[in-house]
Write an enzyme that holds these catalytic residues in place. Sequence first.
Site, mmCIF file in Angstrom:
data_model
loop_
_atom_site.group_PDB
_atom_site.id
_atom_site.type_symbol
_atom_site.label_atom_id
_atom_site.label_comp_id
_atom_site.label_asym_id
_atom_site.label_seq_id
_atom_site.Cartn_x
_atom_site.Cartn_y
_atom_site.Cartn_z
ATOM 1 N N HIS A 56 -3.307 -0.685 -3.583
ATOM 2 C CA HIS A 56 -3.599 -0.193 -2.890
ATOM 3 C C HIS A 56 -3.416 1.434 -4.094
ATOM 4 O O HIS A 56 -2.333 2.093 -4.177
ATOM 5 C CB HIS A 56 -4.039 0.480 -1.689
ATOM 6 C CG HIS A 56 -4.382 -0.790 -0.911
ATOM 7 N ND1 HIS A 56 -4.068 -0.525 0.653
ATOM 8 C CD2 HIS A 56 -4.278 -1.314 -0.835
ATOM 9 C CE1 HIS A 56 -4.891 -2.257 1.152
ATOM 10 N NE2 HIS A 56 -4.576 -3.124 -0.098
ATOM 11 N N ASP B 225 -5.604 -4.622 5.237
ATOM 12 C CA ASP B 225 -5.365 -5.233 4.502
ATOM 13 C C ASP B 225 -4.113 -6.083 4.193
ATOM 14 O O ASP B 225 -2.081 -5.202 4.375
ATOM 15 C CB ASP B 225 -6.173 -4.559 3.370
ATOM 16 C CG ASP B 225 -6.381 -4.934 2.124
ATOM 17 O OD1 ASP B 225 -6.634 -6.661 2.319
ATOM 18 O OD2 ASP B 225 -5.948 -4.954 0.791
ATOM 19 N N SER C 189 0.820 -1.249 -0.481
ATOM 20 C CA SER C 189 -0.181 0.015 -0.081
ATOM 21 C C SER C 189 0.487 1.719 0.001
ATOM 22 O O SER C 189 1.780 1.494 -0.885
ATOM 23 C CB SER C 189 -1.022 -0.280 1.050
ATOM 24 O OG SER C 189 -1.217 1.122 1.297
#
Length: 207
Positions: free
Chosen positions: A53, A146, A26
């Site tokens: 992401h 996540d 991310s």
Amino acid sequence: MNAPSYSPEQAALEGRAFEAVVIGASAGGVAALLEILPGLPADAPLPIVVVVHMMPNRPSHLAEVFAQRMAMAVVEAQDKQPLEAGTVYFAPSGYHLSVESERCFSLSCEPPHLFSRPAIDFVMASAADVYGPALVGVLLTGANHDGAAGLAAIGEAGGLTVVQDPGEAQVGVMPREAIRQRAPDLILPLRDIRHLLAALETTLEKR
């Protein structure tokens, strides 16, 4: 005679063979990926699936960026596309990416998971079901949770789990949560993750 000296990553690979790699990242992930992916050979004998992401409702240009820097083929993953060796697949923007039992991709528009679509957990958990102990999961820098559950699923299926050293990560939240949920096989700085991926190539070529 002294016993041979093995690094932790060499010891983790000893006697094992792998068929696919899944990488999640991310915040700070693009810079981290640029440290570990370029330099892999064009004929790498396994697919690498990458989920990063990104801002919603914006097209991803990651495949184009990395294709200019890598010898391996680099593409954006498509629905029903088979996974093939020697290819890096980036998850497209706005869809969850999963791996199906036929070893092809599926895209879905389910709601965001932990504010993210694509979500790392989706692809990691589905790939763990398909590849089991022949899967390598790598989780890099990031600002939410996540990927932690997905990496744990890979470990529970017998796969090799690798987390970027949180102290080195641009944002350490994601790797720390992965470590908290399930102790990974390896916690490594980026340079050693790069060496690990290169060793995977060698291990598979010598099978």
